[in-house]
Design a protein around this motif. Structure first.
Motif, PDB file in Angstrom:
ATOM      1  N   ALA A 102       0.832  -1.208   0.000  1.00 45.53           N
ATOM      2  CA  ALA A 102       0.000   0.000   0.000  1.00 45.53           C
ATOM      3  C   ALA A 102       0.862   1.251   0.000  1.00 45.53           C
ATOM      4  O   ALA A 102       0.444   2.292  -0.512  1.00 45.53           O
ATOM      5  CB  ALA A 102      -0.931  -0.002   1.209  1.00 45.53           C
ATOM      6  N   LEU A 103       2.055   1.160   0.557  1.00 47.76           N
ATOM      7  CA  LEU A 103       2.991   2.290   0.529  1.00 47.76           C
ATOM      8  C   LEU A 103       3.815   2.285  -0.757  1.00 47.76           C
ATOM      9  O   LEU A 103       4.768   3.049  -0.885  1.00 47.76           O
ATOM     10  CB  LEU A 103       3.921   2.251   1.748  1.00 47.76           C
ATOM     11  CG  LEU A 103       3.233   2.493   3.086  1.00 47.76           C
ATOM     12  CD1 LEU A 103       4.241   2.367   4.233  1.00 47.76           C
ATOM     13  CD2 LEU A 103       2.547   3.841   3.132  1.00 47.76           C
ATOM     14  N   ARG A 104       3.448   1.419  -1.685  1.00 49.37           N
ATOM     15  CA  ARG A 104       4.042   1.312  -3.018  1.00 49.37           C
ATOM     16  C   ARG A 104       5.481   0.831  -3.015  1.00 49.37           C
ATOM     17  O   ARG A 104       6.279   1.218  -3.864  1.00 49.37           O
ATOM     18  CB  ARG A 104       3.922   2.622  -3.776  1.00 49.37           C
ATOM     19  CG  ARG A 104       2.491   3.025  -3.987  1.00 49.37           C
ATOM     20  CD  ARG A 104       2.426   4.242  -4.837  1.00 49.37           C
ATOM     21  NE  ARG A 104       1.051   4.741  -4.888  1.00 49.37           N
ATOM     22  CZ  ARG A 104       0.752   5.948  -5.281  1.00 49.37           C
ATOM     23  NH1 ARG A 104       1.679   6.779  -5.658  1.00 49.37           N
ATOM     24  NH2 ARG A 104      -0.500   6.343  -5.299  1.00 49.37           N
ATOM     25  N   ILE A 105       5.831   0.016  -2.036  1.00 46.74           N
ATOM     26  CA  ILE A 105       7.140  -0.641  -2.059  1.00 46.74           C
ATOM     27  C   ILE A 105       6.984  -1.831  -2.995  1.00 46.74           C
ATOM     28  O   ILE A 105       6.308  -2.794  -2.667  1.00 46.74           O
ATOM     29  CB  ILE A 105       7.571  -1.099  -0.649  1.00 46.74           C
ATOM     30  CG1 ILE A 105       7.563   0.065   0.332  1.00 46.74           C
ATOM     31  CG2 ILE A 105       8.934  -1.779  -0.691  1.00 46.74           C
ATOM     32  CD1 ILE A 105       8.499   1.190  -0.015  1.00 46.74           C
TER      33      ILE A 105
ATOM     34  N   LEU B 257      11.176  -5.449  -0.416  1.00 49.56           N
ATOM     35  CA  LEU B 257       9.923  -5.774   0.270  1.00 49.56           C
ATOM     36  C   LEU B 257      10.106  -6.978   1.187  1.00 49.56           C
ATOM     37  O   LEU B 257       9.697  -6.960   2.349  1.00 49.56           O
ATOM     38  CB  LEU B 257       8.823  -6.038  -0.762  1.00 49.56           C
ATOM     39  CG  LEU B 257       7.454  -6.397  -0.231  1.00 49.56           C
ATOM     40  CD1 LEU B 257       6.849  -5.220   0.517  1.00 49.56           C
ATOM     41  CD2 LEU B 257       6.543  -6.807  -1.386  1.00 49.56           C
ATOM     42  N   GLY B 258      10.755  -8.012   0.677  1.00 52.86           N
ATOM     43  CA  GLY B 258      10.999  -9.205   1.485  1.00 52.86           C
ATOM     44  C   GLY B 258      11.843  -8.903   2.713  1.00 52.86           C
ATOM     45  O   GLY B 258      11.557  -9.380   3.816  1.00 52.86           O
ATOM     46  N   GLN B 259      12.890  -8.092   2.552  1.00 51.75           N
ATOM     47  CA  GLN B 259      13.757  -7.720   3.679  1.00 51.75           C
ATOM     48  C   GLN B 259      12.969  -6.959   4.742  1.00 51.75           C
ATOM     49  O   GLN B 259      13.116  -7.216   5.939  1.00 51.75           O
ATOM     50  CB  GLN B 259      14.915  -6.855   3.194  1.00 51.75           C
ATOM     51  CG  GLN B 259      15.970  -7.595   2.443  1.00 51.75           C
ATOM     52  CD  GLN B 259      17.054  -6.644   1.916  1.00 51.75           C
ATOM     53  OE1 GLN B 259      16.822  -5.440   1.783  1.00 51.75           O
ATOM     54  NE2 GLN B 259      18.214  -7.199   1.623  1.00 51.75           N
ATOM     55  N   LEU B 260      12.132  -6.010   4.294  1.00 55.09           N
ATOM     56  CA  LEU B 260      11.368  -5.202   5.252  1.00 55.09           C
ATOM     57  C   LEU B 260      10.364  -6.058   6.012  1.00 55.09           C
ATOM     58  O   LEU B 260      10.210  -5.928   7.237  1.00 55.09           O
ATOM     59  CB  LEU B 260      10.650  -4.058   4.521  1.00 55.09           C
ATOM     60  CG  LEU B 260      11.547  -3.002   3.878  1.00 55.09           C
ATOM     61  CD1 LEU B 260      10.724  -2.034   3.043  1.00 55.09           C
ATOM     62  CD2 LEU B 260      12.334  -2.267   4.940  1.00 55.09           C
ATOM     63  N   VAL B 261       9.692  -6.942   5.301  1.00 60.48           N
ATOM     64  CA  VAL B 261       8.685  -7.793   5.947  1.00 60.48           C
ATOM     65  C   VAL B 261       9.362  -8.729   6.950  1.00 60.48           C
ATOM     66  O   VAL B 261       8.901  -8.874   8.084  1.00 60.48           O
ATOM     67  CB  VAL B 261       7.869  -8.581   4.900  1.00 60.48           C
ATOM     68  CG1 VAL B 261       6.941  -9.570   5.577  1.00 60.48           C
ATOM     69  CG2 VAL B 261       7.077  -7.631   4.012  1.00 60.48           C
TER      70      VAL B 261
ATOM     71  N   ASP C  30       3.959  -0.559  12.692  1.00 58.83           N
ATOM     72  CA  ASP C  30       3.588   0.833  12.906  1.00 58.83           C
ATOM     73  C   ASP C  30       4.644   1.561  13.725  1.00 58.83           C
ATOM     74  O   ASP C  30       4.994   2.706  13.427  1.00 58.83           O
ATOM     75  CB  ASP C  30       2.224   0.905  13.597  1.00 58.83           C
ATOM     76  CG  ASP C  30       1.686   2.311  13.597  1.00 58.83           C
ATOM     77  OD1 ASP C  30       1.662   2.950  12.526  1.00 58.83           O
ATOM     78  OD2 ASP C  30       1.300   2.792  14.686  1.00 58.83           O
ATOM     79  N   LYS C  31       5.169   0.886  14.744  1.00 60.41           N
ATOM     80  CA  LYS C  31       6.211   1.496  15.574  1.00 60.41           C
ATOM     81  C   LYS C  31       7.463   1.786  14.752  1.00 60.41           C
ATOM     82  O   LYS C  31       8.047   2.872  14.842  1.00 60.41           O
ATOM     83  CB  LYS C  31       6.565   0.550  16.736  1.00 60.41           C
ATOM     84  CG  LYS C  31       7.449   1.178  17.778  1.00 60.41           C
ATOM     85  CD  LYS C  31       7.904   0.201  18.858  1.00 60.41           C
ATOM     86  CE  LYS C  31       6.775  -0.580  19.470  1.00 60.41           C
ATOM     87  NZ  LYS C  31       7.229  -1.551  20.493  1.00 60.41           N
ATOM     88  N   LEU C  32       7.855   0.837  13.918  1.00 59.06           N
ATOM     89  CA  LEU C  32       9.045   0.984  13.083  1.00 59.06           C
ATOM     90  C   LEU C  32       8.873   2.135  12.094  1.00 59.06           C
ATOM     91  O   LEU C  32       9.758   2.984  11.950  1.00 59.06           O
ATOM     92  CB  LEU C  32       9.280  -0.334  12.332  1.00 59.06           C
ATOM     93  CG  LEU C  32      10.590  -0.537  11.623  1.00 59.06           C
ATOM     94  CD1 LEU C  32      11.741  -0.606  12.621  1.00 59.06           C
ATOM     95  CD2 LEU C  32      10.547  -1.820  10.817  1.00 59.06           C
ATOM     96  N   VAL C  33       7.712   2.186  11.425  1.00 55.62           N
ATOM     97  CA  VAL C  33       7.463   3.220  10.424  1.00 55.62           C
ATOM     98  C   VAL C  33       7.364   4.596  11.085  1.00 55.62           C
ATOM     99  O   VAL C  33       7.953   5.570  10.603  1.00 55.62           O
ATOM    100  CB  VAL C  33       6.179   2.893   9.618  1.00 55.62           C
ATOM    101  CG1 VAL C  33       5.771   4.067   8.743  1.00 55.62           C
ATOM    102  CG2 VAL C  33       6.388   1.654   8.775  1.00 55.62           C
ATOM    103  N   THR C  34       6.674   4.692  12.211  1.00 59.02           N
ATOM    104  CA  THR C  34       6.525   5.976  12.896  1.00 59.02           C
ATOM    105  C   THR C  34       7.867   6.487  13.407  1.00 59.02           C
ATOM    106  O   THR C  34       8.170   7.683  13.303  1.00 59.02           O
ATOM    107  CB  THR C  34       5.512   5.852  14.046  1.00 59.02           C
ATOM    108  OG1 THR C  34       4.278   5.370  13.513  1.00 59.02           O
ATOM    109  CG2 THR C  34       5.280   7.183  14.732  1.00 59.02           C
TER     110      THR C  34
ATOM    111  N   LEU D 201      12.772   3.001   5.486  1.00 56.93           N
ATOM    112  CA  LEU D 201      13.077   2.343   6.766  1.00 56.93           C
ATOM    113  C   LEU D 201      14.578   2.109   6.982  1.00 56.93           C
ATOM    114  O   LEU D 201      14.957   1.368   7.873  1.00 56.93           O
ATOM    115  CB  LEU D 201      12.308   1.033   6.926  1.00 56.93           C
ATOM    116  CG  LEU D 201      10.790   1.167   6.992  1.00 56.93           C
ATOM    117  CD1 LEU D 201      10.153  -0.192   7.249  1.00 56.93           C
ATOM    118  CD2 LEU D 201      10.357   2.137   8.084  1.00 56.93           C
ATOM    119  N   ARG D 202      15.405   2.725   6.169  1.00 55.49           N
ATOM    120  CA  ARG D 202      16.851   2.614   6.376  1.00 55.49           C
ATOM    121  C   ARG D 202      17.293   3.674   7.372  1.00 55.49           C
ATOM    122  O   ARG D 202      16.745   4.777   7.395  1.00 55.49           O
ATOM    123  CB  ARG D 202      17.589   2.839   5.068  1.00 55.49           C
ATOM    124  CG  ARG D 202      17.380   1.733   4.098  1.00 55.49           C
ATOM    125  CD  ARG D 202      18.675   1.308   3.555  1.00 55.49           C
ATOM    126  NE  ARG D 202      18.474   0.044   2.862  1.00 55.49           N
ATOM    127  CZ  ARG D 202      19.180  -0.303   1.847  1.00 55.49           C
ATOM    128  NH1 ARG D 202      20.116   0.485   1.399  1.00 55.49           N
ATOM    129  NH2 ARG D 202      18.987  -1.460   1.274  1.00 55.49           N
TER     130      ARG D 202
END
Length: 191
Positions: free
Chosen positions: A34-37, A43-47, A75-79, A119-120
């Motif tokens: 949804a964030l267009r990644i 995507l796999g690394q982030l998940v 949500d905590k990571l993104v915020t 998220l880097r």
């Protein structure tokens, strides 16, 4: 990811079934979609990063589902990342930073130009930071969350025509004849 750190019976990871972790994985992946990644490796690394954080918490919170824990970690990571990039303090009171951060992400076209920065940890490219902060300022401070309450549709005269279907056939036939007579009279008077 070191899976040996989790003591688990067959078919389970971190105290949850594999199906539960699959469901959590799918939810996190959908959120990042949804964030267009779109880069599959990124995507796999982030998940996996989010799921790994959720797996560390899962044994301590047996009453919560893996999906709940993973969503909270995501949500905590993104915020936290938004707070670092935008230099804003996250508050537990509202979700303004998260909401406005996601909006800035899309307005700055992060998915198109700087997808690998998502998220880097910093430092990030100056152009990226500038774009994020400018769009963040453009999005606020008048930006407010609102909710729409569903209302019934007003169909006007169509609703009246619908009520004819409930009439017995004789009455309905009479109403249609009167309607056609009225149309003929209007046509004769205007021509």
């Amino acid at each position: 990811m070191d899976l040996t750190q989790f003591a688990h019976p067959p078919g389970q990871l971190a105290g949850r079934t594999l199906e539960e972790w699959n469901s959590a994985y799918a939810k996190v992946e959908s959120y990042f979609h949804a964030l267009r990644i779109q880069n599959k490796v990124l995507l796999g690394q982030l998940v996996i990063h989010v799921i790994e954080r959720a797996m560390h918490r899962a044994p301590k919170e047996p009453q919560r589902s893996a999906t709940e824990i993973a969503a909270e970690e995501m949500d905590k990571l993104v915020t936290t990342w938004f707070a670092e990039v935008l230099q804003e303090q996250p508050t537990n009171v509202d979700q303004q930073l998260s909401t406005r951060g996601r909006l800035s992400l899309l307005l700055a076209d992060m998915p198109g130009k700087w997808q690998d920065q998502f998220l880097r940890p910093g430092p990030w490219p100056e152009e990226f930071v500038t774009a994020m902060r400018e769009t963040y300022l453009r999005a606020g401070p008048d930006f407010q969350l609102s909710k729409m309450v569903p209302r019934p549709l007003d169909l006007g005269p169509i609703a009246t025509l619908d009520s004819f279907s409930r009439l017995p056939y004789f009455k309905m036939f009479s109403v249609w004849i009167l309607f056609w007579i009225a149309l003929i009279v209007i046509f004769i008077l205007t021509h």
